[in-house]
Scaffold this active site. Structure first.
Site, short mmCIF file in Angstrom:
data_model
loop_
_atom_site.label_atom_id
_atom_site.label_comp_id
_atom_site.label_asym_id
_atom_site.label_seq_id
_atom_site.Cartn_x
_atom_site.Cartn_y
_atom_site.Cartn_z
CB CYS A 281 -4.19 3.39 -1.77
SG CYS A 281 -5.21 4.00 -1.52
CG HIS B 131 -1.91 1.06 1.44
ND1 HIS B 131 -1.60 2.95 1.77
CD2 HIS B 131 -3.30 0.86 1.62
CE1 HIS B 131 -3.08 3.17 1.87
NE2 HIS B 131 -3.71 2.37 2.02
CG ASP C 161 1.08 -2.47 6.05
OD1 ASP C 161 -0.58 -2.69 7.04
OD2 ASP C 161 0.39 -1.47 4.86
CD GLN D 157 -6.68 -4.83 4.10
OE1 GLN D 157 -7.73 -5.08 4.40
NE2 GLN D 157 -7.10 -3.37 3.59
CE LYS E 151 -7.73 -0.44 6.49
NZ LYS E 151 -7.79 0.24 5.48
N1 C6P Z 1 -6.53 0.62 2.94
C1 C6P Z 1 -8.37 -0.21 1.08
O1 C6P Z 1 -9.60 0.22 0.69
P1 C6P Z 1 -4.88 3.66 7.15
O2 C6P Z 1 -5.60 4.37 5.71
O3 C6P Z 1 -3.56 3.86 7.62
O4 C6P Z 1 -5.89 3.46 8.32
O5 C6P Z 1 -4.64 1.70 6.64
C2 C6P Z 1 -3.82 2.37 5.58
C3 C6P Z 1 -3.36 1.04 5.03
C4 C6P Z 1 -1.91 0.60 5.11
N2 C6P Z 1 -1.59 -0.95 4.50
C5 C6P Z 1 -3.11 -1.37 3.56
C6 C6P Z 1 -2.20 -3.17 3.71
C7 C6P Z 1 -4.01 -1.22 3.92
O6 C6P Z 1 -4.98 -1.95 3.04
C8 C6P Z 1 -4.55 -0.01 4.43
C9 C6P Z 1 -5.51 0.57 3.76
C10 C6P Z 1 -7.06 0.90 2.44
O7 C6P Z 1 -7.88 -0.92 0.51
C11 C6P Z 1 -8.14 2.39 1.93
S1 C6P Z 1 -7.01 2.77 0.97
#
Ligand code: C6P
Length: 390
Positions: free
Chosen positions: A347, A105, A182, A185, A208
């Site tokens: 993203c 991401h 990370d 997910q 999440k």
């Molecule tokens: N992915 C998706 O629709 P934040 O925005 O800080 O809560 O998370 C960022 C982020 C970082 N790593 C991974 C693997 C992610 O999936 C995400 C967030 C969302 O897939 C929003 S782009």
């Protein structure tokens, strides 16, 4: 939605909230609201206790050794930026290398790029194959004594790949490199044990895991966090301030400047209790079943291609494209049936570049989804395809 019951298949973006989370936040604001740490009156003492409990809950949720290793941030993104800034300042020198994977991401790419530019370090990328699996032989070659840190997602948000993180961490450690997982997910979908993984850092977002927005977690090994400088200066993170010199608070407060996100933290505590009551193993099993069920139904739709077909375990999401139809059109038409999916690059533009596409349609599941919803989704998808093609 548009007169239809909502089918919510966008939990990879953000999860819906159980009533208990909403109720806990609302009760806190209505009946128990006060600041934390700073006051001796009863209301603030109770708020502080409730807030502290979340740290213990997160410690338990991640199986961390100590609650001091749990830092509250605003989300995965801020957690990664914190590590890039602070670990970078402490440990990264010109010529050092940071490794990320080809399926990260943007949150797990850009902070490292900024760090590398600032410190004259080099960002390297662990490649993947057409199925969306990381090439571990290449990873082994990329690791060397200049590698300071490896940052990889446990589950890809764009492909659903579950990466062999435990093995990758072990390989990094053999070369003396640290590893950031990370977990944006993975934390919502599978049991996580940071000690078993031997992760140096593990990050995830509250929103999440059924919690509120604006709260995230950074887990870091105590010995590492102790060697890292503060990320931001302000209240709470200090021990003693004079105009000539400031000394810093101990962990975790050293990394938590300013009045924290008190209600969000308390809401996250309720979300974690809820997830644990449902059971992470149960969640994992049900979502695997939903993925199997959905994949079996959509894989034979003519012209549909699933992007990300890792042979090993996959997370509960399906990224797909359909010949001759823009993913945006699929998303818009499904929305008219009350079905919420995400379309776009998620993203993860380098992932799209790798597959020579600009976007995918992505249906992502959570434990509250059902097979009936998948049946409805598949029949609406087929209807949309018919409509566009005729
Ligand atoms: N992915 C998706 O629709 P934040 O925005 O800080 O809560 O998370 C960022 C982020 C970082 N790593 C991974 C693997 C992610 O999936 C995400 C967030 C969302 O897939 C929003 S782009």
């Amino acid at each position: 939605m548009h007169g239809k019951p909502l089918v919510y298949f966008d939990s990879a973006a953000t999860a819906q909230k159980p009533s208990i989370v909403i109720q806990t936040i609302s009760d806190f604001y209505r009946d128990h609201y006060a600041t934390v740490h700073r006051a001796i009156y009863e209301l603030a003492i109770r708020a502080t206790e409730q807030y502290q409990q979340t740290r213990q809950k997160v410690q338990r949720f991640l199986h961390a050794k100590k609650r001091e290793e749990i830092i509250f941030t605003r989300g995965t993104t801020e957690s990664i930026n914190l590590v890039a800034y602070s670990f970078g300042k402490a440990f990264v020198k010109p010529g050092d290398e940071i490794l990320v994977s080809a399926m990260e991401h943007h949150s797990n790419i850009v902070p490292w790029q900024i760090l590398c530019e600032e410190r004259g370090a080099v960002l390297k990328v662990i490649p993947m194959n057409e199925k969306g699996e990381l090439l571990l032989d290449e990873y082994a070659h990329l690791l060397n004594k200049r590698t300071k840190l490896v940052a990889v997602n446990q589950i890809s948000n764009a492909l659903g790949t579950v990466n062999p993180i435990k093995k990758m961490i072990q390989m990094a450690h053999e070369k003396g490199a640290k590893f950031l997982v990370d977990g944006a997910q993975s934390a919502p979908h599978i049991p996580v044990d940071v000690q078993d993984l031997d992760a140096d850092f593990f990050v995830f977002s509250g929103h999440k895991v059924m919690g509120p927005t604006g709260i995230g977690i950074l887990y870091g090994k105590e010995e590492l966090l102790n060697q890292m400088p503060p990320y931001q200066g302000g209240g709470d993170m200090i021990e003693k301030v004079t105009f000539s010199h400031t000394t810093y608070n101990t962990l975790p407060f050293k990394f938590e400047a300013g009045t924290p996100m008190i209600a969000e933290i308390i809401g996250l505590g309720a979300a974690i209790d809820y997830m644990e009551q449902v059971g992470m193993e149960n969640i994992q099993q049900w979502e695997a079943e939903l993925l199997r069920y959905a994949t079996a139904q959509i894989k034979d739709i003519p012209g549909l291609h699933i992007v990300g077909q890792a042979a090993e375990k996959r997370g509960g999401l399906i990224s797909f494209i359909i010949d001759g139809i823009h993913p945006l059109d699929i998303g818009s038409l499904l929305d008219l049936h009350g079905i919420a999916i995400r379309t776009g690059h998620h993203c993860a533009q380098p992932v799209m570049d790798f597959f020579h596409i600009s976007s995918t349609a992505r249906a992502s599941f959570a434990f509250y989804n059902t097979k009936e919803e998948i049946d409805y989704f598949v029949s609406c998808l087929q209807e949309c395809i018919r409509k566009i093609k005729n």
